[in-house]
Design a protein around this motif. Structure first.
Motif, PDB file in Angstrom:
ATOM      1  N   THR A  41       0.830  -1.204   0.000  1.00  0.00           N
ATOM      2  CA  THR A  41       0.000   0.000   0.000  1.00  0.00           C
ATOM      3  C   THR A  41       0.863   1.252   0.000  1.00  0.00           C
ATOM      4  O   THR A  41       0.613   2.182  -0.775  1.00  0.00           O
ATOM      5  CB  THR A  41      -0.928   0.015   1.235  1.00  0.00           C
ATOM      6  OG1 THR A  41      -1.735  -1.160   1.208  1.00  0.00           O
ATOM      7  CG2 THR A  41      -1.805   1.238   1.259  1.00  0.00           C
ATOM      8  N   LEU A  42       1.878   1.268   0.860  1.00  0.00           N
ATOM      9  CA  LEU A  42       2.766   2.429   0.893  1.00  0.00           C
ATOM     10  C   LEU A  42       3.501   2.611  -0.434  1.00  0.00           C
ATOM     11  O   LEU A  42       3.752   3.741  -0.852  1.00  0.00           O
ATOM     12  CB  LEU A  42       3.758   2.318   2.051  1.00  0.00           C
ATOM     13  CG  LEU A  42       3.153   2.474   3.450  1.00  0.00           C
ATOM     14  CD1 LEU A  42       4.205   2.210   4.524  1.00  0.00           C
ATOM     15  CD2 LEU A  42       2.534   3.852   3.631  1.00  0.00           C
ATOM     16  N   SER A  43       3.814   1.517  -1.096  1.00  0.00           N
ATOM     17  CA  SER A  43       4.465   1.606  -2.415  1.00  0.00           C
ATOM     18  C   SER A  43       3.533   2.264  -3.421  1.00  0.00           C
ATOM     19  O   SER A  43       3.976   3.085  -4.242  1.00  0.00           O
ATOM     20  CB  SER A  43       4.863   0.220  -2.911  1.00  0.00           C
ATOM     21  OG  SER A  43       5.863  -0.332  -2.093  1.00  0.00           O
ATOM     22  N   ARG A  44       2.270   1.936  -3.350  1.00  0.00           N
ATOM     23  CA  ARG A  44       1.283   2.534  -4.271  1.00  0.00           C
ATOM     24  C   ARG A  44       1.095   4.017  -3.961  1.00  0.00           C
ATOM     25  O   ARG A  44       0.964   4.844  -4.865  1.00  0.00           O
ATOM     26  CB  ARG A  44      -0.029   1.773  -4.186  1.00  0.00           C
ATOM     27  CG  ARG A  44       0.116   0.351  -4.758  1.00  0.00           C
ATOM     28  CD  ARG A  44      -1.017  -0.551  -4.386  1.00  0.00           C
ATOM     29  NE  ARG A  44      -2.233  -0.174  -5.094  1.00  0.00           N
ATOM     30  CZ  ARG A  44      -3.365  -0.863  -5.035  1.00  0.00           C
ATOM     31  NH1 ARG A  44      -3.423  -1.964  -4.296  1.00  0.00           N
ATOM     32  NH2 ARG A  44      -4.424  -0.470  -5.698  1.00  0.00           N
ATOM     33  N   ILE A  45       1.078   4.340  -2.667  1.00  0.00           N
ATOM     34  CA  ILE A  45       0.961   5.742  -2.274  1.00  0.00           C
ATOM     35  C   ILE A  45       2.206   6.517  -2.716  1.00  0.00           C
ATOM     36  O   ILE A  45       2.106   7.631  -3.235  1.00  0.00           O
ATOM     37  CB  ILE A  45       0.720   5.865  -0.750  1.00  0.00           C
ATOM     38  CG1 ILE A  45      -0.671   5.322  -0.403  1.00  0.00           C
ATOM     39  CG2 ILE A  45       0.886   7.301  -0.282  1.00  0.00           C
ATOM     40  CD1 ILE A  45      -0.952   5.202   1.085  1.00  0.00           C
ATOM     41  N   ALA A  46       3.379   5.923  -2.517  1.00  0.00           N
ATOM     42  CA  ALA A  46       4.627   6.567  -2.937  1.00  0.00           C
ATOM     43  C   ALA A  46       4.616   6.824  -4.447  1.00  0.00           C
ATOM     44  O   ALA A  46       5.021   7.905  -4.898  1.00  0.00           O
ATOM     45  CB  ALA A  46       5.828   5.704  -2.550  1.00  0.00           C
ATOM     46  N   ALA A  47       4.143   5.860  -5.207  1.00  0.00           N
ATOM     47  CA  ALA A  47       4.069   6.036  -6.662  1.00  0.00           C
ATOM     48  C   ALA A  47       3.113   7.174  -7.019  1.00  0.00           C
ATOM     49  O   ALA A  47       3.410   7.990  -7.899  1.00  0.00           O
ATOM     50  CB  ALA A  47       3.639   4.732  -7.329  1.00  0.00           C
ATOM     51  N   ALA A  48       1.981   7.230  -6.328  1.00  0.00           N
ATOM     52  CA  ALA A  48       1.008   8.295  -6.593  1.00  0.00           C
ATOM     53  C   ALA A  48       1.589   9.668  -6.242  1.00  0.00           C
ATOM     54  O   ALA A  48       1.305  10.658  -6.912  1.00  0.00           O
ATOM     55  CB  ALA A  48      -0.275   8.041  -5.813  1.00  0.00           C
ATOM     56  N   LEU A  49       2.398   9.716  -5.198  1.00  0.00           N
ATOM     57  CA  LEU A  49       3.014  10.974  -4.771  1.00  0.00           C
ATOM     58  C   LEU A  49       4.314  11.277  -5.522  1.00  0.00           C
ATOM     59  O   LEU A  49       4.875  12.365  -5.383  1.00  0.00           O
ATOM     60  CB  LEU A  49       3.306  10.941  -3.264  1.00  0.00           C
ATOM     61  CG  LEU A  49       2.091  10.942  -2.348  1.00  0.00           C
ATOM     62  CD1 LEU A  49       2.501  10.642  -0.913  1.00  0.00           C
ATOM     63  CD2 LEU A  49       1.353  12.273  -2.437  1.00  0.00           C
TER      64      LEU A  49
END
Length: 128
Positions: free
Chosen positions: A105-113
């Motif tokens: 999940t954090l990886s997906r958030i990092a990608a979005a940011l």
């Protein structure tokens, strides 16, 4: 012109005694050259990623990195959640510290940011 005194040892120049004004100019020139080399090295090794001061200050002050980056990017929790493919309540729970957030999940958030994952895993209040 400044007077330089040479001190010899065993018949060969060993030391130079110079007036302080000349020493200050030499020292300043050496520091400038060292700064130029540091800047050249930085430019060569630069990966292009920068952390805005506002993000650093927010995280050091105790804000969760996800929130600091989200606000820096001008996103709402809902917009970030949509871009990352997670729920807005989950983003809220991560930002408030109620949930840690799975690596995926954090990886997906990092990608979005558009930030490296390690930027989101820093402890709030840390300066590292």
């Amino acid at each position: 012109m400044s007077k330089v005194r040479i001190i010899e040892k065993n018949g060969k120049p060993a030391f130079a005694v110079i007036p302080i004004d000349l020493w200050e100019r030499v020292r300043e020139a050496a520091e400038d050259a060292e700064d130029a080399l540091d800047l050249e090295r930085f430019d060569r090794d630069d990966d292009g990623f920068r952390v805005p001061l506002e993000v650093v200050e927010s995280v050091v002050a105790g804000m969760h990195p996800v929130r600091a980056w989200r606000e820096s990017r001008g996103l709402t929790q809902e917009a970030l959640a949509e871009q990352a493919g997670v729920s807005a309540p989950y983003v809220s729970q991560i930002e408030s510290g109620k949930r840690i957030g799975a690596v995926r999940t954090l990886s997906r958030i990092a990608a979005a940011l558009e930030v490296p994952l390690d930027e989101l895993t820093r402890e709030p209040g840390s300066d590292a």
